[in-house]
Design a protein around this motif. Structure first.
Motif: not given
Length: 333
Positions: A250-264
């Motif tokens: 779950p922590g890694l998924v949060r990181q990945r989703l946050a990464f893609h939000q920053r990219r957007m």
């Protein structure tokens, strides 16, 4: 190199690849009374085959002992050696149905893919010289695989007996349309392939439409859905295809989703700065890349632009054959 995983009868074998991602980890399921099963194969290189032979030998096996090969998805570093291994062992090859065409590497499919990506690049306004370099780089990857036929298919909801356990088949499109993960609920173990990697954000690659479909899938949108789905499952550890074991899914998924939000957010800023085409956005986000990495960058830029369009933050139009992107609310920060 081979090593025990947290599960008895399941072994990790690390194989070299010629790619920047580094080694790929394949898994051997070797429970008594079950078909000896190899999950992924690595690419078709001498170094990879030598490492696989050595890893199997350390565990007391050889390629002729293999009875089943499971391919998690149709990327060369995961299936390239499959044809050689099947020829030597007569093992049955299993994968998702959407991977069959790519693994078969027919001339018809090759031309279809070339045409698809050429049109994709034209719509993105990629310059001709960059398109040529990308085509040469991606075409060169074919030397690391040979065509191989699929004997059986796996889909969402199926189960598979491996390593004295019953694994649930999860279809997790995103990084690849036909990507499969395998979940064992008693030990709460996930074989996550490239869907979840500890140190790398998996690139949701734009692909031609799956067999039987007219429209291509929106890779990043699907990838985010697949991430959220996996995060909702009780997983004690994920065993990936590259890098270390993942203990906090779950922590890694949060990181990945946050990464893609920053990219957007960066994509929106690129549009505010005057970017209009996918190629404009790609250059601002990913300058000075190799041809192969440029293809992956364009693919990722397309994914983020499409998600922003789905969220009504941006809109697309056309100038000739080129897609033009614009902000729906240009005055917002």
């Amino acid at each position: 190199m081979s090593q025990e995983t947290p599960l008895e009868y399941l072994y990790a074998i690390e194989l070299p690849t010629p790619y920047p991602v580094g080694p790929v980890t394949v898994y051997l399921a070797a429970a008594p009374g079950e078909p000896l099963t190899l999950i992924d194969t690595g690419p078709r290189t001498g170094a990879t085959r030598g490492a696989l032979d050595a890893g199997l030998e350390r565990l007391g096996y050889g390629v002729p002992d293999l009875m089943r090969i499971v391919i998690t998805h149709a990327h060369v570093d995961h299936y390239g050696l499959a044809s050689d291994l099947v020829a030597q062992s007569q093992a049955k090859l299993w994968t998702h149905a959407w991977n069959i065409v790519t693994l078969g590497q027919s001339d018809e499919d090759r031309m279809r893919r070339i045409s698809f990506y050429a049109e994709l690049m034209r719509r993105a306004a990629v310059p001709d010289d960059i398109m040529t370099a990308i085509g040469q780089a991606t075409g060169a990857m074919n030397r690391y695989a040979q065509p191989v036929a699929v004997d059986a298919t796996l889909k969402e909801g199926d189960t598979l007996s491996m390593a004295n356990r019953t694994w649930q088949v999860l279809h997790t499109p995103g990084h690849s349309a036909g990507l499969l993960c395998f979940y064992e609920p008693v030990s709460q173990t996930l074989l996550s392939s490239d869907h979840l990697l500890a140190d790398i954000s998996s690139n949701p690659v734009v692909e031609p439409p799956p067999p039987g479909m007219r429209e291509r899938l929106r890779s990043l949108a699907l990838y985010r859905q697949s991430l959220e789905r996996v995060a909702a499952i009780k997983i004690a550890r994920a065993l990936p295809s590259h890098g270390p074991v993942i203990d906090d899914v779950p922590g890694l998924v949060r990181q990945r989703l946050a990464f893609h939000q920053r990219r957007m957010d960066r994509v929106l800023e690129a549009l505010r700065q005057g970017a209009r085409t996918t190629w404009d956005v790609t250059k601002l986000l990913f300058p000075d890349l190799s041809p192969l990495d440029t293809f992956l960058a364009i693919s990722e830029a397309i994914g983020h632009l499409e998600v922003l369009e789905l969220e009504d933050a941006i809109a697309s139009s056309h100038e000739g054959n080129v897609v033009i992107w614009s902000l729906v609310r240009p005055d917002e920060p």
